[in-house]
Design an enzyme around this catalytic site. Structure first.
Site, PDB file in Angstrom:
ATOM      1  N   ASN A   1      43.026  47.521  34.881  1.00 49.07           N
ATOM      2  CA  ASN A   1      41.628  47.945  35.056  1.00 49.07           C
ATOM      3  C   ASN A   1      41.478  49.345  34.454  1.00 49.07           C
ATOM      4  O   ASN A   1      41.912  50.321  35.050  1.00 49.07           O
ATOM      5  CB  ASN A   1      41.304  47.931  36.560  1.00 49.07           C
TER       6      ASN A   1
ATOM      7  N   GLY B   1      44.414  55.359  42.980  1.00 45.26           N
ATOM      8  CA  GLY B   1      44.289  56.606  42.221  1.00 45.26           C
ATOM      9  C   GLY B   1      44.832  57.833  42.938  1.00 45.26           C
ATOM     10  O   GLY B   1      44.556  58.960  42.533  1.00 45.26           O
TER      11      GLY B   1
ATOM     12  N   LYS C   1      38.804  50.982  34.039  1.00 45.45           N
ATOM     13  CA  LYS C   1      37.683  51.723  34.628  1.00 45.45           C
ATOM     14  C   LYS C   1      36.826  52.355  33.512  1.00 45.45           C
ATOM     15  O   LYS C   1      36.687  51.759  32.443  1.00 45.45           O
ATOM     16  CB  LYS C   1      38.198  52.757  35.632  1.00 45.45           C
TER      17      LYS C   1
ATOM     18  N   GLU D   1      43.830  45.811  47.730  1.00 47.75           N
ATOM     19  CA  GLU D   1      43.898  47.194  47.267  1.00 47.75           C
ATOM     20  C   GLU D   1      43.475  48.141  48.389  1.00 47.75           C
ATOM     21  O   GLU D   1      42.266  48.360  48.592  1.00 47.75           O
ATOM     22  CB  GLU D   1      42.961  47.400  46.087  1.00 47.75           C
TER      23      GLU D   1
ATOM     24  N   HIS E   1      35.572  45.451  43.798  1.00 49.27           N
ATOM     25  CA  HIS E   1      36.463  46.613  43.670  1.00 49.27           C
ATOM     26  C   HIS E   1      35.970  47.739  44.575  1.00 49.27           C
ATOM     27  O   HIS E   1      34.762  47.937  44.735  1.00 49.27           O
ATOM     28  CB  HIS E   1      36.520  47.080  42.211  1.00 49.27           C
TER      29      HIS E   1
ATOM     30  N   GLU F   1      35.652  50.816  44.168  1.00 47.55           N
ATOM     31  CA  GLU F   1      34.705  51.777  43.567  1.00 47.55           C
ATOM     32  C   GLU F   1      33.299  51.191  43.509  1.00 47.55           C
ATOM     33  O   GLU F   1      32.312  51.915  43.664  1.00 47.55           O
ATOM     34  CB  GLU F   1      35.217  52.221  42.192  1.00 47.55           C
TER      35      GLU F   1
ATOM     36  N   SER G   1      47.953  52.578  42.928  1.00 44.05           N
ATOM     37  CA  SER G   1      49.026  53.447  42.429  1.00 44.05           C
ATOM     38  C   SER G   1      50.308  52.682  42.069  1.00 44.05           C
ATOM     39  O   SER G   1      51.415  53.121  42.367  1.00 44.05           O
ATOM     40  CB  SER G   1      49.326  54.561  43.437  1.00 44.05           C
TER      41      SER G   1
HETATM   42  P1  PGA Z   1      45.298  52.842  40.413  1.00 41.73           P
HETATM   43  O1  PGA Z   1      43.979  51.926  40.488  1.00 41.73           O
HETATM   44  O2  PGA Z   1      46.418  51.975  39.893  1.00 41.73           O
HETATM   45  O3  PGA Z   1      44.943  53.967  39.497  1.00 41.73           O
HETATM   46  O4  PGA Z   1      45.578  53.289  41.813  1.00 41.73           O
HETATM   47  C1  PGA Z   1      44.053  50.604  40.958  1.00 41.73           C
HETATM   48  C2  PGA Z   1      42.696  49.964  40.907  1.00 41.73           C
HETATM   49  O5  PGA Z   1      41.684  50.627  41.133  1.00 41.73           O
HETATM   50  O6  PGA Z   1      42.588  48.745  40.653  1.00 41.73           O
END
Ligand code: PGA
Length: 254
Positions: free
Chosen positions: A9, A171, A11, A165, A94, A96, A211
């Site tokens: 992803n 992140g 983003k 997640e 997701h 976000e 992460s």
């Molecule tokens: P990240 O993001 O690996 O940077 O923690 C995962 C995601 O948002 O799918």
């Protein structure tokens, strides 16, 4: 057996030049890899480039968001139907989208339906906030998000992938422990089994996300209910993402 699946992803990252370089590096670097499905979710402006570069390769194209109506006066939105031919997978739910853009479980459900109706493959993300974990509410949150998203479906769609997640791990560099990730992914599977048939749930692929790096993927991939990874930050680095895909293929090889 479940074929592992890895999503990258991106983003709202990459310039076009960076995206082109990353796409070529992934296409070439994953050309010899079997035993794992790989998809990238670039920003929408690079979708045409992604389909051109990845055509006939081991890497599928996904999109990060859709709106549930097929067409109409919805400035700034894109429908699932419009993505047919350009993408195979679609992210929905997701954290976000839920927490930055205020998407509700009802929105997630409508989006999921539109993705399925268009014949695309949804990756449904679920996960608890830190406060919810601290309050011991993780399982309730997962159940609410799964029930909310899957409401009205008579059968478990065979193309559905669920990504567990935990929001506090996204992140932040604070990856869930393999035990906590396994517990939540197993819980997702059993909640899906309660709702549909156990046999269908045993074929459901559940990814862990939050992460994920080449350093921690091996212990995560060793968990029996983790069938893949949804990768954010590390998916912007071709070498790191390829290493994650290889580790998953190796861990799940029978
Ligand atoms: P990240 O993001 O690996 O940077 O923690 C995962 C995601 O948002 O799918």
């Amino acid at each position: 057996m479940r074929t592992p699946i890895v999503g990258g992803n991106w983003k709202m990252h990459t310039t076009r030049a960076e995206a082109l370089a990353l796409l070529v590096a992934l296409r070439d670097g994953l050309a010899d890899l079997g035993g794992v499905e790989v998809a990238v979710f670039p920003p929408a402006p690079w979708l045409g480039d992604a389909s051109n570069i990845l055509e006939g390769s081991n890497v599928a194209v996904g999109v990060q968001n859709v709106y549930w109506e097929p067409r109409g006066a919805f400035t700034g939105e894109q429908s699932a139907a419009m993505l047919v031919g350009a993408a195979r997978h679609v992210l929905v739910g997701h954290s976000e989208r839920r927490h930055v853009f205020g998407e509700t479980d009802a929105d997630v459900s409508r989006k999921l339906r539109s993705i399925l109706d268009a014949g695309l493959h949804p990756v449904l993300a679920v996960g608890e906030l830190q406060e919810e974990r601290d309050a011991g509410a993780t399982m309730d949150v997962l159940r609410r998000q799964l029930d909310g998203a899957l409401t009205g479906l008579d059968e478990l769609p065979t193309t559905l992938v669920v990504a567990y997640e935990p929001v506090w791990a996204i992140g932040t560099g604070r990856t869930a422990t393999p035990e906590a990730a396994q517990e939540a992914c197993a819980a997702v599977r059993s909640m899906v089994a309660e709702r549909f048939e156990a046999a269908a749930a045993s074929g459901l692929r559940v990814q862990y996300g939050g992460s994920v790096t080449p350093q921690n993927i091996e212990v995560l991939a060793a968990q029996p209910d983790i069938d893949g990874a949804l990768v954010g930050g590390a998916s912007l680095n071709a070498e790191a993402f390829i290493a994650i895909c290889r580790a998953l293929a190796a861990a799940k090889r029978i």
